[in-house]
Motif scaffolding. Structure first.
Motif, short mmCIF file in Angstrom:
data_model
loop_
_atom_site.label_atom_id
_atom_site.label_comp_id
_atom_site.label_asym_id
_atom_site.label_seq_id
_atom_site.Cartn_x
_atom_site.Cartn_y
_atom_site.Cartn_z
N ASN A 122 3.91 -7.43 -11.35
CA ASN A 122 4.09 -5.83 -11.56
C ASN A 122 5.06 -5.73 -12.62
O ASN A 122 4.74 -4.62 -13.33
CB ASN A 122 4.34 -5.38 -10.06
CG ASN A 122 4.49 -3.89 -10.18
OD1 ASN A 122 3.40 -3.21 -10.68
ND2 ASN A 122 5.55 -2.98 -9.94
N ASN A 162 -3.85 0.04 -5.73
CA ASN A 162 -2.85 0.85 -5.48
C ASN A 162 -1.74 0.98 -6.16
O ASN A 162 -0.60 1.79 -6.08
CB ASN A 162 -2.41 0.64 -3.85
CG ASN A 162 -3.12 0.64 -2.74
OD1 ASN A 162 -4.23 1.38 -2.89
ND2 ASN A 162 -3.54 -0.08 -1.93
N HIS A 163 -1.72 0.26 -7.31
CA HIS A 163 -0.52 0.31 -8.68
C HIS A 163 -1.22 0.86 -9.80
O HIS A 163 -2.30 -0.06 -10.42
CB HIS A 163 0.18 -0.95 -8.27
CG HIS A 163 0.95 -1.10 -7.01
ND1 HIS A 163 0.21 -1.61 -6.09
CD2 HIS A 163 2.36 -0.97 -6.88
CE1 HIS A 163 1.23 -1.64 -4.89
NE2 HIS A 163 2.46 -1.36 -5.43
N PRO A 164 -0.64 1.83 -10.56
CA PRO A 164 -1.13 2.33 -11.65
C PRO A 164 -1.17 1.16 -12.80
O PRO A 164 -2.24 1.24 -13.86
CB PRO A 164 -0.19 3.33 -12.27
CG PRO A 164 1.01 3.13 -11.52
CD PRO A 164 0.68 2.38 -10.20
N HIS A 165 -0.32 0.21 -12.81
CA HIS A 165 -0.50 -0.88 -14.15
C HIS A 165 -0.83 -2.24 -13.63
O HIS A 165 -0.72 -3.03 -14.51
CB HIS A 165 0.94 -0.84 -14.53
CG HIS A 165 1.71 0.59 -15.13
ND1 HIS A 165 1.02 1.15 -15.89
CD2 HIS A 165 2.52 1.36 -14.49
CE1 HIS A 165 1.76 2.34 -16.14
NE2 HIS A 165 2.55 2.44 -15.09
N THR A 215 3.46 -0.44 -20.73
CA THR A 215 4.18 0.99 -20.96
C THR A 215 5.47 0.60 -21.80
O THR A 215 5.81 1.86 -22.24
CB THR A 215 4.53 1.54 -19.50
OG1 THR A 215 5.59 0.70 -18.88
CG2 THR A 215 3.41 1.75 -18.64
#
Length: 405
Positions: free
Chosen positions: A65, A103-106, A73
């Protein structure tokens, strides 16, 4: 009632979980290693060693992550714009990681791949990875396997030829098949020509069991059998059953109370990949083996699998709250109370497929016996809150039962 959010496999390895200070320092150490080798010649390898339940997967989940957040980003990061992939050669575990990605944007579901899939994409020029994170690296193929569309000699070798940095977790006591036969020595020899670093995790996170019980399991799976320890851990539920059906009823009760409780078994019962049901039968106990899971939900989280018998192929890498294990016909006790492995009673024909690089009959026998013991190690370490045991062999069953009296 079952509390699904608490018991879901995704909750056990989510990057949202807090890390211990040791785990947090390890993630930072690997990130520093990664960024320092992104622009050096040749691949660099960071290896995390650790037994089942020592927190390897949650470290990788946090690490990946962090990698993808930086890649997508953080424009001033050395990782900015890098193409990174997370690999695991286990379809059930892959489902968990892809669910986490949703469930995690990246994190994207396509970031998570089977090794063969990525190797074939690389060969076609479709992707060029920078950083690879490999969970359960002991499941990587170490010979060609046409059934799985892998035509190289070793999956890690194939990946080393393409990536800049590779992070792997490895546990030789979880090697289960000849086609993925690995040892720490083999791994060390393979990465020796490249910049590399290692770290060994030792603290048991999964099982709420005492160190004495974990040590007993490790000894058992190295054919050093002794009486079960008197201290099994505060609140940890260890039971030995004389009747497999009674054990099933106890597991069903636990499943009704807290969820994620299942019956599993070693090989030694009819099992053929023909699409039909094949049963594990012990006296009044009779349930079918786990069926191929076509859903995106891991096997242990499907409610109907309380009426199936799990195997190493559906349970490896997963936490269960309570596990009931049937030690099948390949495992027995001889007249001198020594653990005996009966290769002629093992029914998982896929596990022992011939390797051209192994020719010594004595060595082949030793490896096959250890693969069976490894499968027992995997199954015995599934239960967070409890371990229930039943042995097909009456002498072993009596020995285990007597040692808990």
């Amino acid at each position: 009632m079952r509390n699904q959010p608490t018991n879901a496999a995704t909750a056990k390895i989510s990057p949202d979980l807090p890390l211990t200070p040791e785990q947090g320092q390890l993630v930072q150490q690997i990130l520093t290693f990664t960024t320092s080798h992104l622009n050096t010649a040749g691949p660099a390898v960071f290896t995390i060693y650790g037994d089942a339940g020592t927190g390897k997967s949650v470290v990788l989940s946090h690490l990946f992550n962090r990698l993808q957040v930086a890649a997508r980003t953080q424009t001033t990061s050395p990782l900015a714009g890098t193409k990174n992939y997370f690999l695991v050669n286990h379809p059930e575990i892959l489902k968990v990681y892809r669910e986490i990605a949703g469930n995690h944007p990246h994190l994207l579901k396509k970031d998570f791949q089977r090794p063969t899939s990525l190797i074939n994409q690389i060969a076609k020029g479709q992707v060029q990875p920078d950083v690879l994170v490999i969970d359960e690296a002991h499941l990587l193929l170490s010979q060609a396997d046409h059934y799985n569309n892998f035509y190289g000699n070793n999956q890690l070798s194939s990946l080393l030829a393409t990536a800049k940095v590779i992070i792997v977790v490895f546990d030789e006591t979880q090697v289960l098949r000849m086609k993925s036969f690995w040892t720490e020595q083999h791994l060390a020899q393979l990465v020796a020509p490249f910049p590399h670093a290692t770290y060994r995790l030792t603290h048991q996170f999964r099982m709420q069991a005492s160190d004495d019980l974990v040590r007993w399991i490790n000894d058992f799976t190295h054919r050093r059998i002794g009486p079960l320890p008197t201290d099994v851990g505060t609140g940890y539920d260890l039971r030995v059953f004389d009747d497999a059906e009674q054990m099933r009823q106890a597991v069903v009760q636990r499943n009704n109370e807290v969820g994620l409780s299942r019956i599993v078994a070693t090989s030694g019962y009819p099992s053929t990949l023909d699409g039909g049901k094949h049963y594990v039968t012990e006296g009044k106990f009779s349930l079918p083996w786990d069926q191929y899971n076509y859903t995106s939900t891991p096997w242990a989280e499907l409610p109907q699998t309380i009426n199936e018998v799990g195997s190493i192929y559906t349970c490896q890498g997963f936490d269960l709250n309570y596990v009931g294990i049937i030690l099948g016909p390949p495992v027995s006790l001889d007249t001198d109370d020594r653990l005996q492995i009966n290769l002629d009673r093992y029914t998982d024909v896929e596990a022992f497929k011939k390797r051209d690089d192994l020719t010594d009959p004595t060595e082949i026998t030793r490896i096959k016996q250890q693969l069976i013991l490894n499968s027992i190690n995997v199954l015995m370490k599934r239960g967070v809150k409890g371990l229930y045991l039943y042995a097909h062999d009456s002498r072993l069953r009596h020995y285990l039962h007597a040692s808990t009296a």
